[in-house]
Design a protein around this motif. Structure first.
Motif, PDB file in Angstrom:
ATOM      1  N   UNK A   1      31.909 -86.203 -27.176  1.00 32.15           N
ATOM      2  CA  UNK A   1      33.202 -86.130 -27.857  1.00 32.15           C
ATOM      3  C   UNK A   1      33.955 -84.833 -27.576  1.00 32.15           C
ATOM      4  N   UNK A   2      33.213 -83.780 -27.267  1.00 28.44           N
ATOM      5  CA  UNK A   2      33.830 -82.483 -26.973  1.00 28.44           C
ATOM      6  C   UNK A   2      33.774 -82.252 -25.475  1.00 28.44           C
ATOM      7  N   UNK A   3      34.944 -82.195 -24.834  1.00 31.37           N
ATOM      8  CA  UNK A   3      35.002 -82.049 -23.380  1.00 31.37           C
ATOM      9  C   UNK A   3      35.313 -80.616 -22.953  1.00 31.37           C
ATOM     10  N   UNK A   4      35.099 -79.676 -23.856  1.00 27.37           N
ATOM     11  CA  UNK A   4      35.312 -78.269 -23.539  1.00 27.37           C
ATOM     12  C   UNK A   4      34.308 -77.808 -22.488  1.00 27.37           C
ATOM     13  N   UNK A   5      34.743 -76.871 -21.655  1.00 26.17           N
ATOM     14  CA  UNK A   5      33.879 -76.305 -20.635  1.00 26.17           C
ATOM     15  C   UNK A   5      33.413 -74.905 -21.022  1.00 26.17           C
ATOM     16  N   UNK A   6      32.235 -74.554 -20.529  1.00 26.23           N
ATOM     17  CA  UNK A   6      31.812 -73.172 -20.420  1.00 26.23           C
ATOM     18  C   UNK A   6      31.588 -72.934 -18.934  1.00 26.23           C
TER      19      UNK A   6
ATOM     20  N   UNK B   1      40.707 -87.127 -12.277  1.00 33.50           N
ATOM     21  CA  UNK B   1      39.265 -86.881 -12.231  1.00 33.50           C
ATOM     22  C   UNK B   1      38.725 -86.563 -13.622  1.00 33.50           C
ATOM     23  N   UNK B   2      39.451 -85.727 -14.371  1.00 34.30           N
ATOM     24  CA  UNK B   2      39.009 -85.380 -15.730  1.00 34.30           C
ATOM     25  C   UNK B   2      39.077 -86.609 -16.647  1.00 34.30           C
ATOM     26  N   UNK B   3      40.147 -87.401 -16.519  1.00 29.43           N
ATOM     27  CA  UNK B   3      40.270 -88.604 -17.343  1.00 29.43           C
ATOM     28  C   UNK B   3      39.058 -89.509 -17.141  1.00 29.43           C
ATOM     29  N   UNK B   4      38.734 -89.776 -15.868  1.00 32.98           N
ATOM     30  CA  UNK B   4      37.578 -90.636 -15.601  1.00 32.98           C
ATOM     31  C   UNK B   4      36.288 -90.017 -16.118  1.00 32.98           C
ATOM     32  N   UNK B   5      36.058 -88.756 -15.786  1.00 31.33           N
ATOM     33  CA  UNK B   5      34.819 -88.081 -16.181  1.00 31.33           C
ATOM     34  C   UNK B   5      34.639 -88.111 -17.690  1.00 31.33           C
ATOM     35  N   UNK B   6      35.670 -87.757 -18.422  1.00 30.92           N
ATOM     36  CA  UNK B   6      35.558 -87.668 -19.873  1.00 30.92           C
ATOM     37  C   UNK B   6      35.405 -89.050 -20.518  1.00 30.92           C
ATOM     38  N   UNK B   7      36.180 -90.032 -20.036  1.00 33.51           N
ATOM     39  CA  UNK B   7      36.060 -91.373 -20.589  1.00 33.51           C
ATOM     40  C   UNK B   7      34.677 -91.960 -20.324  1.00 33.51           C
ATOM     41  N   UNK B   8      34.153 -91.725 -19.134  1.00 33.04           N
ATOM     42  CA  UNK B   8      32.825 -92.241 -18.786  1.00 33.04           C
ATOM     43  C   UNK B   8      31.748 -91.576 -19.639  1.00 33.04           C
TER      44      UNK B   8
END
Length: 204
Positions: A70-75, A55-62
């Motif tokens: 470019x920054x996939x860090x969460x708050x 799920x993260x791979x798809x979300x971040x690539x999309x």
């Protein structure tokens, strides 16, 4: 991604559904921040790890491709709801059996819930755990087929709203009446999608 379906899309919202088993080879842990990897590693079952990696791979690539993220860090909000640290793109993820649903928006907070519609678990006792008295009364008057559909519509609509609000662990689902959600049917699954204008900017 293989077996990827876009079940809804307009200028502000997108909902994707894809299979875990058919896409497990597409996992790219290098795109996932270490802090998130550490949390995922705490899950005991491999399947629970894989579906989160996927799920993260798809979300971040999309988001990288469509929004230049470019920054996939969460708050996290004060209710532990994750958000991107440096983007207004909001997202919600849901899992059921072999499918993952991902919803995204650029101008609202979103919640999505996907459930496999298994008739054998539909019962008055389970319905009573999340339906209020009015909803349960209606449930009891329906035919078997309509009862099954109503059961899952109530379940997913409440879940999607609670996820949009970040209140899943804090509110009794019996008190929730979601009249702003949309429903989509995908094979033997039901998807509820809720969008709100609630933008919680308080972070823990």
């Amino acid at each position: 991604m293989n077996a990827l379906e876009k079940v809804y899309s307009d200028e502000n919202y997108e909902i994707f559904v894809f299979a875990i088993e058919q896409n497990s080879s597409m996992v790219d842990t290098s795109i996932i921040p270490n802090e998130q990897l550490d949390k995922i590693q705490k899950y005991k079952q491999d399947i629970d790890k894989i579906k989160r990696y996927l799920a993260r791979t798809f979300l971040f690539e999309h988001c990288a491709k469509k929004y230049g993220l470019k920054d996939f860090s969460f708050i996290y909000t004060n209710k532990k709801r994750p958000k991107f640290k440096h983007s207004k793109v909001d997202f919600s993820i849901s899992y059921s059996k072999n499918l993952i649903a991902v919803a995204l928006s650029t101008n609202a907070t979103v919640g999505v819930d996907i459930e496999f519609m298994e008739p054998s678990i539909v019962s008055k006792s389970i319905a009573a755990e999340f339906m209020n008295t009015i909803q349960l009364s209606k449930f009891n008057t329906l035919t078997k087929k309509d009862r099954d559909n109503y059961f899952y519509k109530m379940w997913t609509s409440k879940e999607s709203l609670l996820k949009a609000m970040g209140d899943g662990l804090y509110i009794n689902p019996k008190t929730v009446t979601n009249e702003i959600g949309d429903f989509f049917y995908f094979k033997d699954y039901i998807i509820s999608f809720t969008k709100t204008n609630l933008r919680n900017t308080n972070h823990g």
